[in-house]
Write a protein that holds these residues in place. Structure first.
Motif, short mmCIF file in Angstrom:
data_model
loop_
_atom_site.label_atom_id
_atom_site.label_comp_id
_atom_site.label_asym_id
_atom_site.label_seq_id
_atom_site.Cartn_x
_atom_site.Cartn_y
_atom_site.Cartn_z
N ASP A 96 1.35 2.70 2.83
CA ASP A 96 0.09 2.45 3.67
C ASP A 96 1.10 3.09 5.63
OD1 ASP A 96 -1.36 0.41 5.35
OD2 ASP A 96 0.61 -0.73 6.00
N GLY A 138 0.90 -1.61 -0.18
CA GLY A 138 -0.07 0.35 0.17
C GLY A 138 0.47 1.02 0.09
N PRO A 164 18.59 -8.45 17.26
CA PRO A 164 19.20 -6.89 17.50
C PRO A 164 19.57 -6.31 16.88
CG PRO A 164 20.17 -9.16 19.00
CD PRO A 164 19.73 -9.61 17.50
N TYR A 165 20.33 -6.39 15.72
CA TYR A 165 20.91 -6.05 14.89
C TYR A 165 20.86 -5.51 13.10
CZ TYR A 165 24.57 -5.78 18.08
OH TYR A 165 25.18 -6.26 19.13
N GLY A 166 19.24 -5.56 12.93
CA GLY A 166 18.78 -5.07 11.93
C GLY A 166 17.42 -6.38 11.58
N LEU A 167 16.26 -6.02 11.14
CA LEU A 167 15.50 -7.01 10.81
C LEU A 167 15.26 -7.85 9.00
CD1 LEU A 167 12.13 -4.04 9.78
CD2 LEU A 167 12.91 -6.12 11.61
N ASP A 180 8.87 -10.20 8.74
CA ASP A 180 9.75 -9.02 9.32
C ASP A 180 10.26 -10.18 10.87
OD1 ASP A 180 10.41 -7.58 6.94
OD2 ASP A 180 9.43 -6.05 8.23
N ARG A 231 18.71 0.53 13.43
CA ARG A 231 18.41 -0.66 13.54
C ARG A 231 19.62 -1.62 13.09
NH1 ARG A 231 13.70 -3.79 15.06
NH2 ARG A 231 11.18 -2.60 14.85
N GLN A 232 20.20 -2.07 12.46
CA GLN A 232 21.61 -1.90 11.96
C GLN A 232 23.40 -0.72 12.21
OE1 GLN A 232 21.10 -2.63 7.28
NE2 GLN A 232 18.98 -3.14 7.62
N ALA A 255 19.15 -13.30 19.86
CA ALA A 255 19.89 -12.52 20.55
C ALA A 255 20.88 -13.06 21.33
CB ALA A 255 19.15 -11.73 21.52
N ALA A 314 19.96 -8.56 7.19
CA ALA A 314 19.46 -6.88 7.48
C ALA A 314 20.18 -5.93 6.46
CB ALA A 314 19.25 -6.25 8.27
N ALA A 315 21.10 -6.66 5.95
CA ALA A 315 22.48 -5.56 4.74
C ALA A 315 23.49 -6.65 3.85
CB ALA A 315 22.71 -5.00 5.60
N PRO A 316 24.07 -6.39 2.77
CA PRO A 316 24.61 -7.38 2.14
C PRO A 316 26.06 -7.09 3.44
CG PRO A 316 24.01 -4.89 0.87
CD PRO A 316 23.51 -5.68 2.38
N SER A 319 19.94 -0.01 18.54
CA SER A 319 20.51 -1.16 17.47
C SER A 319 21.72 -1.86 18.82
CB SER A 319 21.77 -0.92 16.92
OG SER A 319 22.01 -2.25 16.50
N GLY A 320 21.74 -3.48 18.79
CA GLY A 320 21.62 -4.31 19.58
C GLY A 320 21.33 -4.52 21.33
N PRO A 376 13.19 -13.11 17.51
CA PRO A 376 13.96 -12.32 18.45
C PRO A 376 14.57 -12.57 19.82
CG PRO A 376 11.67 -11.57 17.72
CD PRO A 376 11.58 -13.07 17.30
N VAL A 377 14.02 -13.37 20.35
CA VAL A 377 14.54 -14.22 21.94
C VAL A 377 15.75 -14.63 20.56
CG1 VAL A 377 13.93 -15.33 23.79
CG2 VAL A 377 13.07 -12.98 23.02
N PRO A 409 12.39 -9.54 14.07
CA PRO A 409 13.76 -8.45 14.29
C PRO A 409 14.80 -8.73 15.50
CG PRO A 409 11.77 -8.31 15.81
CD PRO A 409 11.64 -9.33 14.52
#
Lengths: 607, 607
Positions: free
Chosen positions: B204, A202, A469-472, A465, B249-250, A601, A493-495, B11-12, A597-598, A467
């Motif tokens: 959205d 959306g 600790p350091y990104g989605l 998604d 977050r990252q 972490a 979360a990132a390359p 983050s973290g 997430p738990v 979460p």
């Protein structure tokens, strides 16, 4: 049915893009103007390069803000168009895309639009060029395919037709009543057909279009249904992919082009089933429908040091039951779960990895033919003469997928390549492989989903998604019928983020508490879960006496969905691999995403 | 006025977050439930850690799906709430956030909602806890702040108040008539105030909220105006940041926390100007308004090898006019443009970099005080006794910013630290520094914009996407009054992408053609631009006889906006630095973004 791809869909220089498109088997390309401008090659050289590569130039694009403007402005447009038509002559391209205007100068005047487009088509005709007029979903006055067609029809010029684009059409509406106007367009007046899919987001349609398009079958649109309608008009031009996507812009052009072409092969297969003639692609339509694997026959770990892996498997109650006759590969079994431990030359310095999966296929040879037809890299058979012939293909993430049968009469039997060794019997937790979590390289997530769906016939589930600790993280499972094969695919979360680089094998036990106790009693270490998590469980659910304390003592996580209950816990990590013990009850469908997430972490804290 | 930050904004692990918040100077935190669940610390230990760090726990959050549900469901909620209130006692937190329900079980019944919230508040009161009820912008039945307040007012319970959140309010409407209801809420019934900004995206609202929030001053909302209204109610609780952002977050928690706190300092300064009492933050309000730098006094290149840089500067017509009395730093000048070449110990192995800028400040000492108050790292003065005292701060990207005066009476003069050396006179192109393009590390783009605006008083301009062959770059300029200082800030397509790591200094010439000719005649190499680009220019614009051929021969790019014309060309790159020669005519405001794809592709091709 010819296939084409717009250069804007691929990363790199124009020559990189052309090479990738040709290697992936496309018949032609759309040249995106900016790619030409940035190229050091002259138009004639581009033409020659395409000819050498066996590519036609099916479209030059785009011309913008052409129609329904004041006369002095239109005069400038004709001047610009003349240059472009000359250029197209040098390039050998005979169709130009004109997008509906977004200019503040444009008037809401269909008659003027038709008149000016006819004049443009007149000029185009002098150069042997056809003009394909397309409604942008965010066009100022013309934003729907039927409105664009109405103007083209009014203009009534032989060198003017319309271009249909699945994104522009389906982003506005997929309601059949909004699509039935397609049947009113004569096929020969559809000069071009651009295809893109997109996830159902959306958001502002312009941003959606520029950043989030994807290849057919990777998003939420019914692209096949739309093409089915369009082919009924008699359209016989190419199916051409035009995908603007932030990730594909960064990815290597070669794999993206293969992914793109695979998406069209799957689309063509679906069209074939709907009764369309596919010409030379008939072969695809003639392939057997995908017969999804029914189970994971084995997971293969490659390791430079078998000791830590053996210790972990031993603590999980696996027994080393057999070894390969000719290679340094051992088979470990407990219940129906099988793990191969390979210390051969494929072992890499970066430690233990999950390198291959055996997929129990109804008809392994048919699946292999299908995979090859759908451009999956077929892996060379590195086997001795006496070994069972075993087909394998590489998934987009590099995982080797062995298409196999286990102890099934009349089929080559991989198990027969292993000779039994004396062993203490395995524990009796009745383990089986519940799912294998396959982390994906950054640029290949959508490609992986399409691969598993198109090639193997697995069904993609909802994308979630998670979460860390350091990104989605983004996660999406693909599953086979009856849940015999389940692969949650996850991307970091990132390359370069290594969060999600560890893969894991989830083993279902009849009684996860018993299996977890056996594991710890045998010296295994379960991932410690914080006490706060259990205090929260107590607030959320009611448990039988002592139940929660058991989970707390072992580190067992707990989840419920509308169907049932999921209990799971995690072993320590060896190299890039760990195991999960799970118990699914009452038809629970998920993977404990609420607990991820738990878990993530806790794994971070262990490092 | 106390400041707080939600742990979800950083983050973290929880302890990393707490440490970062305390170091950045926050007074308190909101504990996000998932952070607590994932922490190995018991609530009492978290309480003690916060106390040690000087942080109060201002909010525990969130409770969801509480109100207007069937009685049996509400009974479960009360059971859950009792656990949470006990936990809050252990934690030492006295306010809990309750978000308006998104549950399909929730009824559209304000009276029921009020009645159940009052019962929850009753229970909370027993534990000394206050309940702050907040309207989520996507709440099922309650989605506006005035609706939430109406329910709170109806409930009429002393332990029940409302929580206002700038995102939830402003994402729905920033129309003053929609905001005037805030004045009707008694300040003491506003139990909490959460602040977030966001870019104005048409998408959205749930996705917008979860992925794209940012700190006040980094987006498009008038957060200050909203807080101004809220403070008028008598609200005296903390200003607390709650920001869900994929990039934060990252990113490392430490710099993000500093960025966050800076955003509140700037906000508080604005509130001070609007007449609000700021308590101990009065010092911020008392700071002089930012006085933006008027020019770039110098750009400093650090290099392990001065030769290629000297050759490039020489070809650009710069003369080596002076050298530092005590350091291996040379001053090069042409016209008003000054470049320092530093071969001292800061030189790094990775070659030539643009490491520092001298900013000509109206009052350097005042700017330094302001920068320090706004948490800019003040760099130690490494100078000899006889050198001019020169303040410097580090920008978020690590660039050293010297706040200086050049030959201005009564102020320390950096130029006096340099002694003239004999030299051939510089060329007479009348160069001056037009802009300095500062590429940014992946995680620090919004932070950089806020820094340059808040600390230096530069004004952010529109954000644009620029297609590079291997991804989209994002670019946004910050500029000083009269265009004396212009910094286009650019971030690459992905972390680790080195596309945008080369920075450049754009030198304005009175006649860019003459300057470009001089440069090439002196042996400099201009970036070659493809012929196709010039063919396209011919189609788009009309030129005087020979004009286009001149550009084509030299590699000069051309752009127009509604004000005027921009001509520019690029030198080869040395290390991570290159130069641009530009000519701005008729008040052209941009940076040639339309030409950036061609330039980037040409630079890629050079490698």
């Amino acid at each position: 049915m010819r296939t084409s791809i717009a250069t804007v869909s691929l990363s790199g220089s124009l020559t990189e893009k052309l090479t990738a498109a040709a290697r992936a088997g496309f018949d032609g390309v759309e040249i995106f103007e900016n790619d030409l401008l940035a190229s050091p090659l002259a138009p004639e050289e581009i033409r020659a390069r395409c000819a050498d590569l066996g590519l036609s130039i099916d479209l030059y694009q785009p011309m913008r803000d052409v129609e329904a403007v004041p006369e002095d402005e239109f005069a400038r447009t004709l001047r610009r168009a003349r240059h472009k038509f000359e250029l197209m002559g040098r390039l050998g391209a005979d169709t130009v895309l004109v997008c509906s205007s977004v200019s503040p100068l444009a008037e809401d005047d269909d008659a003027l639009a038709a008149e000016q487009l006819a004049r443009l088509a007149d000029l185009a005709g002098d150069f042997g060029v056809r003009v394909a007029y397309e409604a942008l979903a965010w066009g100022r006055h013309v934003s729907t395919y039927d409105h664009a067609w109405h103007i083209v029809e009014t203009a009534g010029h032989p060198a003017l037709g319309t271009c249909l684009d699945s994104f522009h059409i389906l982003s506005r509406s997929s309601d059949p009543k909004d699509l039935k106007g397609i049947a009113d367009i004569p096929g020969e007046k559809i000069f071009f057909l651009q295809l893109a899919d997109a996830p159902l987001l959306g958001m502002d349609v312009l941003q959606w279009s520029r950043h989030h398009r994807c290849f057919p079958g990777q998003g939420g649109f019914d692209v096949t249904g739309l093409v089915h309608r369009i082919l009924h008009t008699g359209y016989s031009g190419p199916l051409s992919l035009e995908v603007f996507n932030d990730v594909f812009r960064q990815a290597e052009a070669g794999p993206t082009a293969v992914d793109a072409r695979r998406s069209l092969l799957v689309l063509q297969e679906e069209l074939g089933r709907l009764g369309h003639e596919l010409g030379e692609e008939q072969g695809v339509a003639a392939l057997p429908a995908p017969a999804a694997p029914t189970a994971v026959a084995f997971a293969e770990l490659v390791t430079p040091d078998a000791e830590p892996v053996s210790a972990l498997l031993g603590a999980l109650g696996f027994a080393r039951t057999a070894r390969h006759r000719g290679k340094p590969v051992e088979l470990w079994e407990q219940g129906e779960a099988r793990v191969l431990v390979n210390t051969g030359p494929a072992a890499r310095r970066d430690g233990t990895t999950l390198a291959a999966l055996g997929l129990e296929c109804p008809d392994p040879a048919a699946t292999a033919r299908r995979a090859e037809a759908l451009l999956a890299p077929v892996l060379p058979r590195r086997r001795a003469a006496e070994d069972a012939p075993l087909d394998a293909v590489a998934a987009p993430d590099g995982t080797e997928l062995f298409l196999c049968a286990t102890n099934r009469p009349g089929l080559p039997n991989w198990r027969a390549d292993f000779e039994d060794v004396p062993h203490t019997p395995a524990a009796a937790d009745g383990l089986r492989i519940d799912h294998v979590a396959l982390t994906q390289p950054w640029h290949h997530f959508d490609e992986a989903v399409l691969f598993h769906r198109g090639v193997l016939g697995l069904e993609p589930r909802e994308s979630v998604d998670v979460p860390d600790p350091y990104g989605l993280l983004r996660s999406r499972a693909v599953t086979g019928p009856g849940g015999g094969v389940r692969f949650p695919l996850t991307v970091g979360a990132a390359p370069g983020d290594d969060t999600a680089q560890a893969r894991h094998i989830a083993l279902a036990a009849d009684d996860v508490v018993a299996a977890a106790r056996r594991f710890t009693a045998a010296g295994g270490r379960l991932l410690p879960i914080p006490a706060n998590y259990y205090d929260d469980l107590a607030a959320r659910f009611e448990f039988a006496d002592g139940e929660l304390e058991t989970y707390r003592a072992l580190g067992i996580l707990y989840d419920r969905d509308t169907h049932g209950v999921f209990r799971h816990c995690y072993t320590h990590t060896v190299g890039r691999v760990f195991f999960e013990l799970v118990q699914r009850d009452g038809g629970y469908q998920g993977y404990g995403a609420a607990n991820a997430p738990v878990r993530l972490a806790a794994q971070r804290a262990q490092r």
